[in-house]
Design a protein around this motif. Structure first.
Motif, PDB file in Angstrom:
ATOM      1  N   ARG A 157      40.180  47.321  57.294  1.00 27.98           N
ATOM      2  CA  ARG A 157      39.423  48.544  56.988  1.00 27.98           C
ATOM      3  C   ARG A 157      40.084  49.797  57.560  1.00 27.98           C
ATOM      4  O   ARG A 157      39.478  50.857  57.567  1.00 27.98           O
ATOM      5  N   GLY A 158      41.286  49.648  58.072  1.00 34.69           N
ATOM      6  CA  GLY A 158      41.954  50.807  58.672  1.00 34.69           C
ATOM      7  C   GLY A 158      42.666  51.677  57.656  1.00 34.69           C
ATOM      8  O   GLY A 158      43.245  52.703  58.005  1.00 34.69           O
ATOM      9  N   GLY A 159      42.649  51.272  56.396  1.00 40.02           N
ATOM     10  CA  GLY A 159      43.266  52.102  55.364  1.00 40.02           C
ATOM     11  C   GLY A 159      44.213  51.337  54.454  1.00 40.02           C
ATOM     12  O   GLY A 159      44.309  51.621  53.273  1.00 40.02           O
ATOM     13  N   ALA A 160      44.910  50.347  55.022  1.00 37.34           N
ATOM     14  CA  ALA A 160      45.933  49.690  54.221  1.00 37.34           C
ATOM     15  C   ALA A 160      45.428  48.435  53.519  1.00 37.34           C
ATOM     16  O   ALA A 160      46.112  47.883  52.651  1.00 37.34           O
ATOM     17  N   ALA A 161      44.221  47.969  53.847  1.00 37.18           N
ATOM     18  CA  ALA A 161      43.595  46.821  53.178  1.00 37.18           C
ATOM     19  C   ALA A 161      44.467  45.568  53.214  1.00 37.18           C
ATOM     20  O   ALA A 161      44.563  44.829  52.249  1.00 37.18           O
ATOM     21  N   PHE A 162      45.084  45.316  54.348  1.00 35.63           N
ATOM     22  CA  PHE A 162      45.903  44.105  54.483  1.00 35.63           C
ATOM     23  C   PHE A 162      44.988  42.927  54.843  1.00 35.63           C
ATOM     24  O   PHE A 162      44.065  43.097  55.646  1.00 35.63           O
ATOM     25  N   PRO A 163      45.224  41.734  54.256  1.00 33.94           N
ATOM     26  CA  PRO A 163      44.354  40.581  54.547  1.00 33.94           C
ATOM     27  C   PRO A 163      44.401  40.196  56.032  1.00 33.94           C
ATOM     28  O   PRO A 163      45.460  39.868  56.571  1.00 33.94           O
ATOM     29  N   THR A 164      43.243  40.244  56.673  1.00 31.29           N
ATOM     30  CA  THR A 164      43.168  40.004  58.116  1.00 31.29           C
ATOM     31  C   THR A 164      43.550  38.572  58.474  1.00 31.29           C
ATOM     32  O   THR A 164      44.256  38.342  59.460  1.00 31.29           O
ATOM     33  N   GLY A 199      27.900  33.336  59.180  1.00 34.05           N
ATOM     34  CA  GLY A 199      27.516  32.760  57.904  1.00 34.05           C
ATOM     35  C   GLY A 199      27.092  33.731  56.807  1.00 34.05           C
ATOM     36  O   GLY A 199      26.562  33.315  55.784  1.00 34.05           O
ATOM     37  N   ARG A 200      27.359  35.009  57.015  1.00 32.36           N
ATOM     38  CA  ARG A 200      27.003  35.949  55.949  1.00 32.36           C
ATOM     39  C   ARG A 200      27.964  35.776  54.778  1.00 32.36           C
ATOM     40  O   ARG A 200      29.129  35.447  54.953  1.00 32.36           O
ATOM     41  N   THR A 201      27.493  36.006  53.578  1.00 32.30           N
ATOM     42  CA  THR A 201      28.381  35.817  52.438  1.00 32.30           C
ATOM     43  C   THR A 201      28.818  37.138  51.811  1.00 32.30           C
ATOM     44  O   THR A 201      29.982  37.309  51.482  1.00 32.30           O
ATOM     45  N   GLU A 202      27.882  38.069  51.668  1.00 36.10           N
ATOM     46  CA  GLU A 202      28.255  39.298  50.967  1.00 36.10           C
ATOM     47  C   GLU A 202      29.018  40.244  51.881  1.00 36.10           C
ATOM     48  O   GLU A 202      28.631  40.479  53.022  1.00 36.10           O
ATOM     49  N   GLU A 203      30.099  40.784  51.353  1.00 32.27           N
ATOM     50  CA  GLU A 203      30.900  41.717  52.142  1.00 32.27           C
ATOM     51  C   GLU A 203      30.446  43.149  51.912  1.00 32.27           C
ATOM     52  O   GLU A 203      30.222  43.560  50.771  1.00 32.27           O
ATOM     53  N   THR A 204      30.358  43.893  52.993  1.00 25.75           N
ATOM     54  CA  THR A 204      29.947  45.292  52.849  1.00 25.75           C
ATOM     55  C   THR A 204      31.046  46.211  53.382  1.00 25.75           C
ATOM     56  O   THR A 204      31.979  45.776  54.028  1.00 25.75           O
ATOM     57  N   LYS A 205      30.891  47.485  53.073  1.00 26.92           N
ATOM     58  CA  LYS A 205      31.872  48.482  53.490  1.00 26.92           C
ATOM     59  C   LYS A 205      31.130  49.691  54.048  1.00 26.92           C
ATOM     60  O   LYS A 205      30.079  50.067  53.518  1.00 26.92           O
ATOM     61  N   PHE A 209      38.354  47.943  46.679  1.00 30.70           N
ATOM     62  CA  PHE A 209      39.766  48.277  46.861  1.00 30.70           C
ATOM     63  C   PHE A 209      40.492  48.290  45.516  1.00 30.70           C
ATOM     64  O   PHE A 209      41.279  49.185  45.221  1.00 30.70           O
ATOM     65  N   GLU A 210      40.156  47.301  44.646  1.00 27.46           N
ATOM     66  CA  GLU A 210      40.847  47.215  43.355  1.00 27.46           C
ATOM     67  C   GLU A 210      40.367  48.321  42.422  1.00 27.46           C
ATOM     68  O   GLU A 210      41.158  48.939  41.719  1.00 27.46           O
ATOM     69  N   GLY A 211      39.035  48.527  42.417  1.00 28.93           N
ATOM     70  CA  GLY A 211      38.456  49.510  41.505  1.00 28.93           C
ATOM     71  C   GLY A 211      38.999  50.910  41.755  1.00 28.93           C
ATOM     72  O   GLY A 211      39.329  51.640  40.807  1.00 28.93           O
ATOM     73  N   THR A 212      39.085  51.284  43.021  1.00 36.90           N
ATOM     74  CA  THR A 212      39.581  52.624  43.308  1.00 36.90           C
ATOM     75  C   THR A 212      41.072  52.701  42.989  1.00 36.90           C
ATOM     76  O   THR A 212      41.548  53.712  42.490  1.00 36.90           O
ATOM     77  N   ARG A 213      41.791  51.619  43.237  1.00 34.18           N
ATOM     78  CA  ARG A 213      43.217  51.630  42.930  1.00 34.18           C
ATOM     79  C   ARG A 213      43.418  51.805  41.420  1.00 34.18           C
ATOM     80  O   ARG A 213      44.238  52.593  40.977  1.00 34.18           O
ATOM     81  N   THR A 263      41.859  55.797  46.234  1.00 33.93           N
ATOM     82  CA  THR A 263      41.864  54.778  47.283  1.00 33.93           C
ATOM     83  C   THR A 263      40.596  54.870  48.116  1.00 33.93           C
ATOM     84  O   THR A 263      40.009  55.939  48.246  1.00 33.93           O
ATOM     85  N   LEU A 264      40.174  53.730  48.670  1.00 38.56           N
ATOM     86  CA  LEU A 264      39.046  53.768  49.600  1.00 38.56           C
ATOM     87  C   LEU A 264      39.493  54.288  50.965  1.00 38.56           C
ATOM     88  O   LEU A 264      38.702  54.842  51.708  1.00 38.56           O
ATOM     89  N   GLY A 265      40.765  54.041  51.267  1.00 41.07           N
ATOM     90  CA  GLY A 265      41.307  54.508  52.535  1.00 41.07           C
ATOM     91  C   GLY A 265      40.427  54.083  53.696  1.00 41.07           C
ATOM     92  O   GLY A 265      40.048  52.919  53.813  1.00 41.07           O
TER      93      GLY A 265
END
Ligand SMILES: Cc1cc2nc3c(=O)[nH]c(=O)nc-3n(C[C@H](O)[C@H](O)[C@H](O)COP(=O)(O)O)c2cc1C
Ligand code: SF4
Ligand code: SF4
Ligand code: SF4
Ligand code: FES
Lengths: 627, 285
Positions: free
Chosen positions: A285-292, A453-459, A518-522, A527-529
């Motif tokens: 979430r720092g801007g570059a959206a790299f897989p943690t 155990g949460r499933t939905e991802e939020t931003k 991330f994909e939609g804005t791209r 960008t979500l940045g």
């Protein structure tokens, strides 16, 4: 190493005291003690050990700056002797950061935000006219207080806050630097009041005068929960505890589900934690959206040891304040998440690099770390699981570039905060040349619900500018920009939205159906940045906003590479020239901007230079800024 | 004199350079490969005796699959990579970088700068007469050498040479930030008050003439500096037993400056104050 010191400048007692409070008293004349005994002249030692502590340079500069307000030649000289740092290098470091000064200045410095959200709300530089002549007013980039814009931060140098404990005055962790008591029990040799800070937002003339006159008695800041307009909504995950728990209380945190994720992590083992994070598809979430998950896996698998974890809490992107609200509202969550991350990657030491302009977050995090340590949740044997982990906070000192992952390493190590060339990447050679995972605050905090155990991802989104309810919003990925802005109360006549921050891009009011992923804005060319949504109505002068963005990057460029160091200057000049022009009158300079921008994007060393032209370019292309 | 490097044979890395298959020893940079293949890539901050900081960005090339261009001077060749050195994109960046530099600094004594400006059709004037320049006055605070930071491209080579890469004196560092960044002593003090030991190794590596012998500086000011009239003689320093190689630059029978061959495997172009500046006795006639 062959260090030479100028003997003309001597540190004052106060300066030495500030440094010694951090480093302890000097052992010998070779490391800054007064005079050398005849015995000491027969040997020279201490250099190697002192050089190992080079990373205390930045804390030492802070110690003097906090106490005296600026860094004299004598003080720098003394710090250099204590740490065996070449004076020229220490001077280079001291002059890199905007919160330090190597010239005398008043003890009170008022940092006044001149950035986008504050400017959109009228700014506070003119309000600062009202403050007394004993205050040095310093224009500042975004202070991360955009929801309460316009903002200012007062710093008054003085006796160190650590004297507080000695006097038996328990500090309120939520107001870390306020020593609250007048006059009594000064530490020896000092006549000045204690170090204090006051956050002033909104910065009205009256509030500024009150804070600068007597920072101790400035009105308290609203709680972090006030920055969460959705507070109380059961759908909140990352923000669920903000405004609900007492951020100073470990018990309260545990009562609200705290430390369940760490227990689960120990049950899963490091590989299991990485698997869950990878399966959850968590992107940075720092801007570059790299897989943690991939970053952690790559760090964990390095043969070289030790491994390090760095939490990037620098958050200096204009318009971004989500990490501040998380840290101020739920500090234990970050400590727990860092412990889990450290465990996953095989690190025993984590550094929390916090931007220097966040005094309240600093106090709360210091308290959280101390409480966790006292309860065995940090330290030699975390939760009795035989795993050792501890966290050290490092304060930045005013430099946006220090949020860049490799610049953080240099900054922590006591060098100028200049980005390093990649490759090698941090997972291979990071902090102190060792494998390191760098993660953003929001990224780390996301790990807790994943393990729970949460499933939905939020931003998290940082809403500011001309909206009715600015603040941090938490939404599932995929809602549209329109839905988000509706929640925050759009202005009557919207002119533009800056998405992703100063390194992001502008979108038009007719483009609000962009899905916030991330994909939609791209796909929409933006960008979500870092989650910035800065809404501008039609009263703002767009050319002025663009000028401010250009000025920001010119100010914040580290200066290392030519495309960025000179390119940002040339872009700002061109924008000045076309400030009041349109059409054919502006065409030549716009072509120039494009050519310079292309070279900056392609040839700069780091992301700052590579993205510095994004927002302005989008304003020209999508908003027709100079048509 | 040519040095014969004595090290372990290295494995070869194979990759594609401008459509040609090339093989270079492991660890070599793209620039090494280009030079071996006879390609002329412009460089400013790269130096043969120091680890390049890749700060100037005139050597950028296109590496297939990468989002941005890569600095040829520092990016190591990797097996299977595809590199293009002369694309539109790379040429554009080089041109703009040359324009940005030439518009802000004085490149008049930078070898090959004028040639590259011509080759890339760079027009430094197009930023207008008001474009910010460094506007530094030469710093003349001692009789040995002059620091004219108006010519400085901030390549960090002098800092590295003075610091941990060669001299270990650490008299100079970069201070300030962004366009205001400058090479500086502590507190911007005169060199005479700094840790400087006058080895002149920073002059040896400076690619722009920002650091120069006082003799050269004075002769340039007087209009008498004439490189075409100079001879260069490499000899051995007679002061001490180290035996460094000195290259004496002589114009009209006067030593005008002293350099040292970089391919000397012992000294790599480094000298001390005596070898670098102690030549006056030769001229006591
Ligand atoms: C100029 C610049 C500034 C940055 N500032 C920040 C910042 O303040 N906070 C942050 O988390 N990441 C920042 N980043 C991104 C970091 O370099 C890095 O990608 C991030 O911290 C990685 O964490 P993540 O994977 O959790 O997103 C910045 C990048 C650049 C190029
Ligand atoms: S792009 Fe800018 S900030 Fe990044 S290294 Fe280059 S000069 Fe420094
Ligand atoms: S003075 Fe010369 S060597 Fe030093 S940074 Fe400037 S151009 Fe490079
Ligand atoms: S240059 Fe200095 S070190 Fe080298 S031989 Fe001469 S005196 Fe000795
Ligand atoms: S605090 Fe002023 S713009 Fe963010």
């Amino acid at each position: 190493m062959d260090l030479k010191f100028t003997d003309t400048a001597k540190a004052t007692d106060e300066e030495r005291d500030a440094v010694d409070a951090l480093l302890g008293a000097p052992g010998t004349g070779w490391e800054g003690g007064t005079g050398r005994s005849s015995d000491e002249l027969r040997w020279a030692r201490g250099g190697a050990a002192a050089r190992e502590r080079r990373d205390l340079l930045l804390p030492a500069l802070h110690a003097v700056n906090d106490r005296v307000g600026w860094l004299s030649e004598g003080a720098l000289d003394y710090i250099c002797r204590r740490l065996t740092v070449p004076p020229a290098e220490a001077y280079g470091v001291a002059t890199f950061y905007s919160m330090f000064s190597v010239r005398p200045r008043p003890a009170k410095v008022l940092h006044v935000c001149t950035d986008l959200a504050c400017a959109a709300r009228g700014g506070s530089l003119s309000a600062a006219d009202a403050v007394g002549p004993d205050v040095s007013v310093q224009p500042s980039p975004c202070l991360g207080l955009c929801e309460r814009a316009p903002a200012a931060l007062l710093v008054r140098a003085g006796r160190s806050p650590s004297a507080r404990g000695a006097e038996g005055t328990e500090g309120d962790p939520a107001r870390p630097a306020l020593d609250g008591q007048g006059g009594s029990g000064r530490s020896p040799g000092e006549g000045r009041p204690a170090h204090a800070t006051a956050v002033v937002a909104p910065a009205t003339p009256t509030a500024l005068v009150a804070a600068t006159t007597d920072p101790e008695r400035a009105p308290a800041e609203p709680s972090a929960g006030a920055a969460v307009p959705q507070a109380g909504d059961p759908a909140l995950t990352l923000l669920a505890r903000v405004g609900v728990v007492d951020p100073a209380s470990l018990d309260d945190y545990r009562a609200h589900g705290g430390y369940a994720a760490l227990r689960r992590a120990f049950a899963l083992g490091p590989a299991g934690v990485i698997r869950e994070v990878t399966d959850a598809g968590l992107l940075g979430r720092g801007g570059a959206a790299f897989p943690t998950g991939r970053k952690w896996q790559a760090t964990a698998s390095q043969a070289d040891h030790p491994h390090y974890l760095v939490c990037n809490a620098d958050e200096s992107e204009p318009g971004t304040f989500k990490d501040r609200v998380l840290m101020e509202g739920d500090p234990f969550a970050l400590i727990e998440a860092m412990t889990i991350a450290g465990y996953a990657i095989g690190a025993h030491q984590g550094f929390l690099y916090l931007r220097g302009e966040y005094p309240r977050a600093l106090g709360l995090l210091e308290n959280a770390i101390a409480s966790a340590r006292a309860r065995g949740l940090l330290g030699e044997d975390v939760l009795g699981q035989g795993y050792a982990f501890d966290i050290e906070i490092r304060r930045g000192a005013g430099a946006y570039i220090c949020g860049e992952e490799t610049a953080i390493f240099n900054s922590i190590e006591g060098y100028r905060g200049e980005p390093r060339t990649k490759p090698p990447f941090p997972v291979e050679k990071g902090l102190f040349g060792k494998p390191t995972a760098v993660n953003n605050v929001e990224t780390l905090v996301n790990v807790l619900p994943i393990l729970n155990g949460r499933t939905e991802e939020t931003k998290l989104f940082c809403l500011s500018g001309n909206v009715a309810r600015p603040g941090i919003y938490e939404l599932p990925f995929g809602v549209t920009l329109r839905e988000l802005i509706e929640l925050a109360g759009p202005p009557d006549r919207m002119r533009a939205v800056l998405l992703g921050g100063a390194a992001g891009s502008f979108v038009r009011p007719d483009e609000l159906d962009i899905p916030l992923t991330f994909e939609g804005t791209r796909a929409a060319g933006t960008t979500l940045g870092s989650g910035v949504v800065l809404v501008l109505d039609d009263t703002v002068e767009l050319p002025r906003v663009l000028l401010r963005i250009a000025e920001f990057f010119r100010d914040e460029s580290c200066g290392q590479c030519v495309p960025c160091r000179v390119g940002t200057v040339r872009q700002e000049e061109a924008l000045h020239r076309i400030k009041d022009r349109t059409g054919a009158d502006a065409a030549g300079d716009i072509a120039l901007l494009r050519e310079v921008g292309a070279a900056m994007r392609d040839a700069s060393i780091c992301g700052l230079g590579q993205t510095a032209w994004n927002a302005v370019e989008s304003a020209i292309d999508r908003l027709g800024a100079y048509e | 004199m040519t040095a014969i490097p004595l090290h372990m044979p290295r494995r070869l890395v194979e990759f594609t350079l401008d459509g040609q298959e090339v093989r270079v020893p492991e660890g070599d940079t793209i620039l090494d490969a280009c030079r071996a293949a006879g390609k002329d890539i412009p460089t400013l901050c790269q130096g043969d005796t120091l680890t390049p900081k890749n700060a100037c960005r005139v050597c950028v090339v296109e590496v297939e699959g990468a989002r941005t261009l890569a600095p040829a001077c520092s990016r190591r060749a990797e097996p299977g990579m595809t590199v293009l050195t002369d694309t539109e994109r790379a040429r554009h960046s080089r041109k703009v970088v040359l324009e940005l530099l030439a518009s802000s600094t004085d490149l008049s004594t930078t070898p090959r700068a004028a040639e590259w400006i011509k080759e890339y059709e760079a027009k430094p004037d197009r930023f207008g007469p008001d474009a910010a320049r460094l506007n530094e006055e030469p710093k003349i605070d001692n009789d040995l050498y002059v620091r004219d930071y108006d010519k400085c491209i901030l390549c960090y080579k002098c800092v590295d040479a003075c610091g941990d890469q060669w001299q270990n004196t650490f008299a100079i560092a970069v201070a300030g930030r962004g366009f205001d960044a400058r090479i500086s002593t502590e507190h911007d003090a005169p060199l005479t008050d700094s840790a400087c030991v006058y080895c002149g190794n920073c002059i040896e590596v400076c690619p722009t003439g920002a650091l120069s012998f006082k003799s050269e500086f004075d002769m340039r000011a007087a209009g008498t500096w004439d490189e075409s009239a100079q001879t260069e003689t490499t000899t051995v320093c007679a002061y001490c037993g180290v035996g460094c190689n000195l290259t004496l630059h002589v114009q009209e029978n006067e030593i005008v400056k002293v350099t040292s061959p970089h391919d000397n495997p012992v000294t790599h172009g480094n000298l001390c104050i005596k070898g670098r500046f102690g030549y006056q006795h030769v001229q006591q006639r």
